[in-house]
Scaffold this motif. Structure first.
Motif, PDB file in Angstrom:
ATOM      1  N   LEU A  16      39.216   5.553 -15.041  1.00  8.85           N
ATOM      2  CA  LEU A  16      39.359   6.711 -15.534  1.00  8.85           C
ATOM      3  C   LEU A  16      38.130   7.727 -16.551  1.00  8.85           C
ATOM      4  O   LEU A  16      37.491   8.490 -16.032  1.00  8.85           O
ATOM      5  CB  LEU A  16      40.803   7.363 -16.454  1.00  8.85           C
ATOM      6  N   ARG A  17      38.237   6.333 -17.578  1.00  9.00           N
ATOM      7  CA  ARG A  17      36.187   6.767 -17.810  1.00  9.00           C
ATOM      8  C   ARG A  17      35.403   6.420 -17.810  1.00  9.00           C
ATOM      9  O   ARG A  17      34.516   6.553 -17.955  1.00  9.00           O
ATOM     10  CB  ARG A  17      36.986   6.236 -19.150  1.00  9.00           C
ATOM     11  N   HIS A  18      35.577   5.673 -16.134  1.00 12.44           N
ATOM     12  CA  HIS A  18      34.621   5.794 -15.171  1.00 12.44           C
ATOM     13  C   HIS A  18      33.350   6.639 -15.165  1.00 12.44           C
ATOM     14  O   HIS A  18      34.339   7.299 -14.201  1.00 12.44           O
ATOM     15  CB  HIS A  18      33.809   4.136 -14.268  1.00 12.44           C
ATOM     16  N   PRO A  19      32.278   6.965 -15.214  1.00 13.98           N
ATOM     17  CA  PRO A  19      31.508   8.781 -14.270  1.00 13.98           C
ATOM     18  C   PRO A  19      32.057   8.578 -13.339  1.00 13.98           C
ATOM     19  O   PRO A  19      32.128   9.450 -12.715  1.00 13.98           O
ATOM     20  CB  PRO A  19      30.540   8.515 -15.435  1.00 13.98           C
ATOM     21  N   LYS A  20      31.452   7.365 -12.311  1.00 11.42           N
ATOM     22  CA  LYS A  20      31.852   7.250 -11.244  1.00 11.42           C
ATOM     23  C   LYS A  20      33.162   7.089 -10.899  1.00 11.42           C
ATOM     24  O   LYS A  20      33.345   8.402  -9.437  1.00 11.42           O
ATOM     25  CB  LYS A  20      30.709   6.231 -10.512  1.00 11.42           C
ATOM     26  N   TYR A  21      33.963   6.576 -10.611  1.00 12.20           N
ATOM     27  CA  TYR A  21      35.111   6.423 -10.197  1.00 12.20           C
ATOM     28  C   TYR A  21      36.284   7.380 -11.141  1.00 12.20           C
ATOM     29  O   TYR A  21      37.614   7.637 -10.194  1.00 12.20           O
ATOM     30  CB  TYR A  21      35.749   5.162 -10.229  1.00 12.20           C
ATOM     31  N   SER A  22      36.104   8.257 -11.884  1.00  5.23           N
ATOM     32  CA  SER A  22      36.763   9.204 -12.582  1.00  5.23           C
ATOM     33  C   SER A  22      37.417  10.318 -11.792  1.00  5.23           C
ATOM     34  O   SER A  22      39.081  10.390 -11.529  1.00  5.23           O
ATOM     35  CB  SER A  22      35.908  10.227 -14.110  1.00  5.23           C
ATOM     36  N   TRP A  23      37.188  11.423 -11.210  1.00  9.63           N
ATOM     37  CA  TRP A  23      37.067  11.783  -9.856  1.00  9.63           C
ATOM     38  C   TRP A  23      38.472  11.057  -8.622  1.00  9.63           C
ATOM     39  O   TRP A  23      39.091  12.083  -8.458  1.00  9.63           O
ATOM     40  CB  TRP A  23      35.948  13.088  -9.968  1.00  9.63           C
ATOM     41  N   LEU A  24      37.498  10.530  -8.489  1.00  6.28           N
ATOM     42  CA  LEU A  24      38.397   9.036  -7.393  1.00  6.28           C
ATOM     43  C   LEU A  24      40.078   8.818  -7.842  1.00  6.28           C
ATOM     44  O   LEU A  24      40.664   9.031  -7.075  1.00  6.28           O
ATOM     45  CB  LEU A  24      37.359   8.085  -7.460  1.00  6.28           C
ATOM     46  N   VAL A  25      39.912   8.882  -8.979  1.00  7.49           N
ATOM     47  CA  VAL A  25      41.319   8.435  -9.909  1.00  7.49           C
ATOM     48  C   VAL A  25      42.016   9.590  -9.839  1.00  7.49           C
ATOM     49  O   VAL A  25      43.705   8.908  -9.384  1.00  7.49           O
ATOM     50  CB  VAL A  25      40.875   7.775 -10.769  1.00  7.49           C
ATOM     51  N   ILE A  26      41.320  10.816 -10.633  1.00 10.06           N
ATOM     52  CA  ILE A  26      42.388  12.453 -10.543  1.00 10.06           C
ATOM     53  C   ILE A  26      42.785  12.320  -9.542  1.00 10.06           C
ATOM     54  O   ILE A  26      44.277  12.891  -9.369  1.00 10.06           O
ATOM     55  CB  ILE A  26      41.431  13.057 -11.395  1.00 10.06           C
ATOM     56  N   LEU A  27      41.903  12.418  -8.184  1.00  8.96           N
ATOM     57  CA  LEU A  27      42.215  13.240  -6.873  1.00  8.96           C
ATOM     58  C   LEU A  27      43.385  11.745  -6.590  1.00  8.96           C
ATOM     59  O   LEU A  27      44.795  11.797  -5.514  1.00  8.96           O
ATOM     60  CB  LEU A  27      41.325  13.234  -6.152  1.00  8.96           C
ATOM     61  N   GLY A  28      43.018  10.710  -6.572  1.00  3.84           N
ATOM     62  CA  GLY A  28      44.154   9.399  -6.327  1.00  3.84           C
ATOM     63  C   GLY A  28      45.729   9.458  -6.686  1.00  3.84           C
ATOM     64  O   GLY A  28      46.185   9.534  -5.955  1.00  3.84           O
ATOM     65  N   LEU A  54      55.611   8.124 -14.643  1.00  2.25           N
ATOM     66  CA  LEU A  54      54.783   7.420 -15.601  1.00  2.25           C
ATOM     67  C   LEU A  54      53.201   7.689 -15.149  1.00  2.25           C
ATOM     68  O   LEU A  54      52.556   8.017 -16.168  1.00  2.25           O
ATOM     69  CB  LEU A  54      54.569   5.465 -15.247  1.00  2.25           C
ATOM     70  N   VAL A  55      52.887   7.023 -13.598  1.00  6.18           N
ATOM     71  CA  VAL A  55      51.292   8.880 -13.252  1.00  6.18           C
ATOM     72  C   VAL A  55      51.287   9.909 -13.832  1.00  6.18           C
ATOM     73  O   VAL A  55      49.710   9.706 -14.121  1.00  6.18           O
ATOM     74  CB  VAL A  55      51.493   7.802 -11.855  1.00  6.18           C
ATOM     75  N   ALA A  56      52.125  10.031 -13.882  1.00  2.32           N
ATOM     76  CA  ALA A  56      51.902  11.765 -14.747  1.00  2.32           C
ATOM     77  C   ALA A  56      51.478  11.756 -16.023  1.00  2.32           C
ATOM     78  O   ALA A  56      50.464  12.618 -16.348  1.00  2.32           O
ATOM     79  CB  ALA A  56      53.016  12.712 -14.413  1.00  2.32           C
ATOM     80  N   THR A  57      52.131  10.731 -16.685  1.00  3.12           N
ATOM     81  CA  THR A  57      52.123  10.786 -18.034  1.00  3.12           C
ATOM     82  C   THR A  57      50.792   9.755 -18.383  1.00  3.12           C
ATOM     83  O   THR A  57      49.350  10.601 -19.273  1.00  3.12           O
ATOM     84  CB  THR A  57      52.657   9.628 -18.999  1.00  3.12           C
ATOM     85  N   LEU A  58      50.382   8.881 -17.540  1.00  9.36           N
ATOM     86  CA  LEU A  58      49.814   8.224 -17.659  1.00  9.36           C
ATOM     87  C   LEU A  58      47.851   9.597 -17.572  1.00  9.36           C
ATOM     88  O   LEU A  58      46.928   9.669 -17.934  1.00  9.36           O
ATOM     89  CB  LEU A  58      49.215   7.187 -17.048  1.00  9.36           C
ATOM     90  N   LEU A  59      48.479   9.601 -15.794  1.00  9.10           N
ATOM     91  CA  LEU A  59      47.104  10.648 -15.965  1.00  9.10           C
ATOM     92  C   LEU A  59      46.612  12.459 -17.067  1.00  9.10           C
ATOM     93  O   LEU A  59      45.691  12.062 -17.754  1.00  9.10           O
ATOM     94  CB  LEU A  59      47.148  11.369 -14.343  1.00  9.10           C
ATOM     95  N   VAL A  60      47.635  13.063 -17.599  1.00 10.28           N
ATOM     96  CA  VAL A  60      47.289  14.077 -18.629  1.00 10.28           C
ATOM     97  C   VAL A  60      47.058  13.375 -19.642  1.00 10.28           C
ATOM     98  O   VAL A  60      46.055  13.692 -20.220  1.00 10.28           O
ATOM     99  CB  VAL A  60      49.245  14.123 -18.409  1.00 10.28           C
ATOM    100  N   THR A  61      47.650  11.935 -20.061  1.00  5.46           N
ATOM    101  CA  THR A  61      46.571  11.463 -21.718  1.00  5.46           C
ATOM    102  C   THR A  61      45.274  10.876 -20.900  1.00  5.46           C
ATOM    103  O   THR A  61      45.301  11.211 -22.398  1.00  5.46           O
ATOM    104  CB  THR A  61      48.156  10.470 -21.461  1.00  5.46           C
ATOM    105  N   GLU A  62      45.272  10.221 -20.483  1.00  2.00           N
ATOM    106  CA  GLU A  62      43.681   9.683 -20.241  1.00  2.00           C
ATOM    107  C   GLU A  62      42.877  11.149 -20.216  1.00  2.00           C
ATOM    108  O   GLU A  62      41.678  11.153 -20.508  1.00  2.00           O
ATOM    109  CB  GLU A  62      44.034   8.837 -19.028  1.00  2.00           C
ATOM    110  N   VAL A  63      42.977  11.667 -18.949  1.00  2.00           N
ATOM    111  CA  VAL A  63      42.072  13.118 -18.551  1.00  2.00           C
ATOM    112  C   VAL A  63      41.902  13.679 -20.362  1.00  2.00           C
ATOM    113  O   VAL A  63      40.748  14.610 -20.597  1.00  2.00           O
ATOM    114  CB  VAL A  63      42.730  13.823 -17.839  1.00  2.00           C
ATOM    115  N   SER A  64      43.067  13.913 -21.071  1.00  2.00           N
ATOM    116  CA  SER A  64      42.937  14.882 -22.308  1.00  2.00           C
ATOM    117  C   SER A  64      42.241  14.294 -23.595  1.00  2.00           C
ATOM    118  O   SER A  64      41.622  14.917 -23.888  1.00  2.00           O
ATOM    119  CB  SER A  64      44.604  15.539 -22.381  1.00  2.00           C
ATOM    120  N   GLN A  65      42.340  12.482 -23.298  1.00  2.00           N
ATOM    121  CA  GLN A  65      41.553  11.427 -24.520  1.00  2.00           C
ATOM    122  C   GLN A  65      39.979  11.935 -23.837  1.00  2.00           C
ATOM    123  O   GLN A  65      38.965  12.076 -24.854  1.00  2.00           O
ATOM    124  CB  GLN A  65      41.879  10.264 -23.811  1.00  2.00           C
TER     125      GLN A  65
END
Length: 101
Positions: A16-28, A54-65
């Motif tokens: 998620l922190r990798h600029p190339k894959y971040s949007w792909l991880v969010i979309l997935g 668990l996936v929703a929590t991980l997504l929201v936490t990491e995107v907010s960070q």
């Protein structure tokens, strides 16, 4: 199972922190939450919702960070630009890098 949990969280965080894959991880992640295919089906009342939670929590936490870090970096950059604008115009600040062979 304990060794798998930190591995999966770290892997998700790094992707998620990798600029190339971040949007792909969010979309997935969003497709996983919306889609009918799950690790544990939602037919089972509590167990089926745990993986989605668990996936929703991980997504929201990491995107907010990530957004928080980007906001901090932008504010630091704008402060440095403002400090450079207020500096003495007769002084030229050059950042040099030594190159060795």
């Amino acid at each position: 199972m304990k060794f798998l949990k930190p591995f999966v969280f770290d892997w998700y965080r790094k992707l998620l922190r990798h600029p190339k894959y971040s949007w792909l991880v969010i979309l997935g992640s969003i497709l996983y939450l919306v889609g009918p295919l799950d690790i544990s089906p939602d037919i089972f009342p509590v167990i089926g919702w745990l993986d989605d939670g668990l996936v929703a929590t991980l997504l929201v936490t990491e995107v907010s960070q990530v957004l928080k870090e980007n906001f901090k970096n932008q504010s630091k950059a704008s402060k440095s630009v403002k400090s450079q604008e207020n500096a003495d115009p007769s002084v030229i600040d050059v950042k040099a890098v030594a190159v060795s062979k």
